[in-house]
Scaffold this active site. Structure first.
Site, PDB file in Angstrom:
ATOM      1  N   LYS A 114      16.235  -4.376 -11.310  1.00 38.37           N
ATOM      2  CA  LYS A 114      15.136  -5.282 -11.659  1.00 38.37           C
ATOM      3  C   LYS A 114      15.375  -5.955 -13.010  1.00 38.37           C
ATOM      4  O   LYS A 114      14.935  -7.080 -13.229  1.00 38.37           O
ATOM      5  CB  LYS A 114      13.799  -4.529 -11.656  1.00 38.37           C
ATOM      6  N   LYS A 196      19.678  -4.125   0.796  1.00 35.49           N
ATOM      7  CA  LYS A 196      18.392  -3.655   1.323  1.00 35.49           C
ATOM      8  C   LYS A 196      17.514  -4.836   1.725  1.00 35.49           C
ATOM      9  O   LYS A 196      17.510  -5.854   1.043  1.00 35.49           O
ATOM     10  CB  LYS A 196      17.697  -2.846   0.211  1.00 35.49           C
ATOM     11  N   LYS A 199      11.345  -7.813   0.192  1.00 38.75           N
ATOM     12  CA  LYS A 199      10.353  -8.880   0.308  1.00 38.75           C
ATOM     13  C   LYS A 199      10.581  -9.982  -0.721  1.00 38.75           C
ATOM     14  O   LYS A 199      10.077 -11.087  -0.573  1.00 38.75           O
ATOM     15  CB  LYS A 199       8.945  -8.303   0.162  1.00 38.75           C
TER      16      LYS A 199
HETATM   17  P1  TYM Z   1       7.360  -0.502  -2.720  1.00 42.38           P
HETATM   18  O1  TYM Z   1       6.087  -1.236  -2.605  1.00 42.38           O
HETATM   19  O2  TYM Z   1       8.530  -1.206  -3.299  1.00 42.38           O
HETATM   20  O3  TYM Z   1       7.802   0.071  -1.318  1.00 42.38           O
HETATM   21  C1  TYM Z   1       6.891   0.787  -0.514  1.00 42.38           C
HETATM   22  C2  TYM Z   1       7.621   1.762   0.386  1.00 42.38           C
HETATM   23  O4  TYM Z   1       8.488   1.051   1.289  1.00 42.38           O
HETATM   24  C3  TYM Z   1       9.794   1.633   1.239  1.00 42.38           C
HETATM   25  N1  TYM Z   1      10.790   0.575   1.493  1.00 42.38           N
HETATM   26  C4  TYM Z   1      11.752   0.644   2.424  1.00 42.38           C
HETATM   27  N2  TYM Z   1      12.067   1.593   3.331  1.00 42.38           N
HETATM   28  C5  TYM Z   1      13.113   1.354   4.153  1.00 42.38           C
HETATM   29  N3  TYM Z   1      13.859   0.218   4.124  1.00 42.38           N
HETATM   30  C6  TYM Z   1      13.589  -0.780   3.228  1.00 42.38           C
HETATM   31  N4  TYM Z   1      14.300  -1.893   3.229  1.00 42.38           N
HETATM   32  C7  TYM Z   1      12.483  -0.584   2.315  1.00 42.38           C
HETATM   33  N5  TYM Z   1      11.933  -1.337   1.320  1.00 42.38           N
HETATM   34  C8  TYM Z   1      10.899  -0.608   0.825  1.00 42.38           C
HETATM   35  C9  TYM Z   1       9.911   2.211  -0.165  1.00 42.38           C
HETATM   36  O5  TYM Z   1      10.889   3.211  -0.230  1.00 42.38           O
HETATM   37  C10 TYM Z   1       8.514   2.752  -0.384  1.00 42.38           C
HETATM   38  O6  TYM Z   1       8.375   4.046   0.183  1.00 42.38           O
HETATM   39  N6  TYM Z   1       7.622   2.774  -6.286  1.00 42.38           N
HETATM   40  C11 TYM Z   1       7.061   2.728  -4.950  1.00 42.38           C
HETATM   41  C12 TYM Z   1       5.547   2.691  -4.971  1.00 42.38           C
HETATM   42  C13 TYM Z   1       4.956   3.926  -5.544  1.00 42.38           C
HETATM   43  C14 TYM Z   1       5.035   5.236  -5.002  1.00 42.38           C
HETATM   44  C15 TYM Z   1       4.302   6.072  -5.914  1.00 42.38           C
HETATM   45  C16 TYM Z   1       5.633   5.766  -3.857  1.00 42.38           C
HETATM   46  C17 TYM Z   1       4.225   3.999  -6.685  1.00 42.38           C
HETATM   47  N7  TYM Z   1       3.837   5.294  -6.902  1.00 42.38           N
HETATM   48  C18 TYM Z   1       4.188   7.442  -5.668  1.00 42.38           C
HETATM   49  C19 TYM Z   1       5.506   7.152  -3.630  1.00 42.38           C
HETATM   50  C20 TYM Z   1       4.778   7.960  -4.539  1.00 42.38           C
HETATM   51  C21 TYM Z   1       7.690   1.528  -4.239  1.00 42.38           C
HETATM   52  O7  TYM Z   1       8.830   1.304  -4.292  1.00 42.38           O
HETATM   53  O8  TYM Z   1       6.925   0.756  -3.575  1.00 42.38           O
END
Ligand code: TYM
Length: 334
Positions: A114, A196, A199
């Site tokens: 990032k 990966k 979005k």
């Molecule tokens: P975020 O919003 O980026 O992603 C949300 C969830 O989607 C999964 N994910 C994927 N899984 C498979 N293939 C992909 N291409 C892909 N892109 C995204 C992410 O692994 C995630 O599970 N930091 C976290 C948000 C968060 C969180 C937490 C998660 C904040 N606090 C506490 C668990 C526990 C995140 O990346 O969100």
């Protein structure tokens, strides 16, 4: 809440959600919600680490609340809330900051990625992101954290901080385990299958959004990058086809063997159409339900309000324990 183990997870309201978020996270939330007490957050504070348009962030927060519900999160069984509504998240993050070292954060893959992507805004929040995430998880005495593979490193840090705190101040936190689904834990880009699916990809054809209508889904799969020969088999040498097979198997609950047999002798065209069809069969009803819910803001507000109240009670139990352990004088009330 019933006497079950706690499951916690969160998603950022940072715009479009993809089938990566669905397969890596949302789908598993629904699968697990009967066996655990589910606590699901909209990680709005995390989203601030990247520049946001305030009005769009508010809109995205409702969108995500509606999507959670449309994917089957039952607000009676589980707790659904916005992270910023429960101030204990920021408060615990502060205490955890005091036992976390900068080196642990600067070497995080997501921070490095990032920082490259947002060179003009490498802020402290971006670096501290995993500490807030650790606070999210640890506040609820969480045992299971369903996440996609990209979040594994952050979960490891949450575990390390919990162990460090417990060692220093006595038993306080449960040590959480990650739950990374067997299939499609890392859905790849349709345009560059070694990256990966994200979005924030500038190429709209690289990802399938949960908001894409059936025609768009089919068109994007038709354009998906494949490999030079015409065999539909799962192999590290065929990242494009392997990614499509993973998506197909995740949406149909089939094994790679079953899918390979089904498409033996068929061409890429037929295969891509079939993948598009199973995806759209699943996500189109979710999209429609989400749009229906979005027309009922009062209901969404009510769900978030009740979720925050329930989450707060659990969170403050842990936070008070933490404050006491580290030596802060309890505030006298009344
Ligand atoms: P975020 O919003 O980026 O992603 C949300 C969830 O989607 C999964 N994910 C994927 N899984 C498979 N293939 C992909 N291409 C892909 N892109 C995204 C992410 O692994 C995630 O599970 N930091 C976290 C948000 C968060 C969180 C937490 C998660 C904040 N606090 C506490 C668990 C526990 C995140 O990346 O969100």
């Amino acid at each position: 809440m019933e006497d079950k183990k706690i499951l916690f997870s969160a998603i950022q309201p940072s715009g479009i959600l993809t089938i990566g978020n669905y397969l890596g996270a949302l789908r598993n939330f629904k699968k697990l919600q009967d066996d655990y007490n589910g606590v699901y957050a909209i990680a709005d504070l995390h989203t601030l680490t990247v520049k946001q348009d305030p009005a769009i962030l508010r809109k995205n927060t409702y969108e995500l609340a509606a999507l959670y519900l449309a994917c089957g999160i039952d607000p009676e069984k589980s707790i659904l809330f916005a992270q910023s509504h429960v101030s204990a998240h920021s408060e615990l993050a502060w205490v955890l900051n005091t036992i976390c070292y900068p080196g642990e954060l600067s070497r995080m893959t997501q921070f490095k990625d990032k920082s490259k992507k947002h060179e003009d805004n490498i802020n402290m929040g971006l670096m501290d992101y995993p500490v807030l995430m650790a606070a999210d998880i640890l506040l609820y005495q969480t045992e299971l954290v369903p996440i996609g593979a990209d979040q594994k490193q952050h979960l490891e840090l949450a575990r390390d901080l919990a162990i460090r705190f417990n060692n220093r101040f006595g038993e306080t936190f449960k040590i959480p385990e990650g739950y990374i689904g067997k299939s499609a834990a890392r859905v790849m880009s349709l345009a560059e299958p070694d990256r990966k699916m994200s979005k924030s990809d500038a190429n709209l054809n690289a990802f399938i959004s949960m908001d894409d209508d059936p025609a768009t889904v089919l068109r994007k799969f038709k354009r998906a990058v494949t490999d030079s020969d015409d065999k539909i088999i799962y192999s590290p040498e065929k990242p494009g086809i392997s990614n499509l097979l993973s998506i197909y198997c995740a949406f149909t609950d089939k094994t790679f063997d079953q899918a390979e047999q089904e498409f033996a002798g068929k061409g890429y065209g037929d295969f891509k159409l079939a993948v598009g069809q199973v995806v759209t069969d699943k996500i189109e009803p979710i999209r429609q339900e989400k749009n229906r819910l979005l027309n009922d803001k009062a209901y969404l507000d009510e769900v978030l309000k009740s979720g925050a109240e329930r989450a707060e009670r659990l969170a403050y139990r842990t936070l008070s324990k933490v404050y006491k352990k580290v030596g802060l004088v309890a505030r006298k009330r009344g």
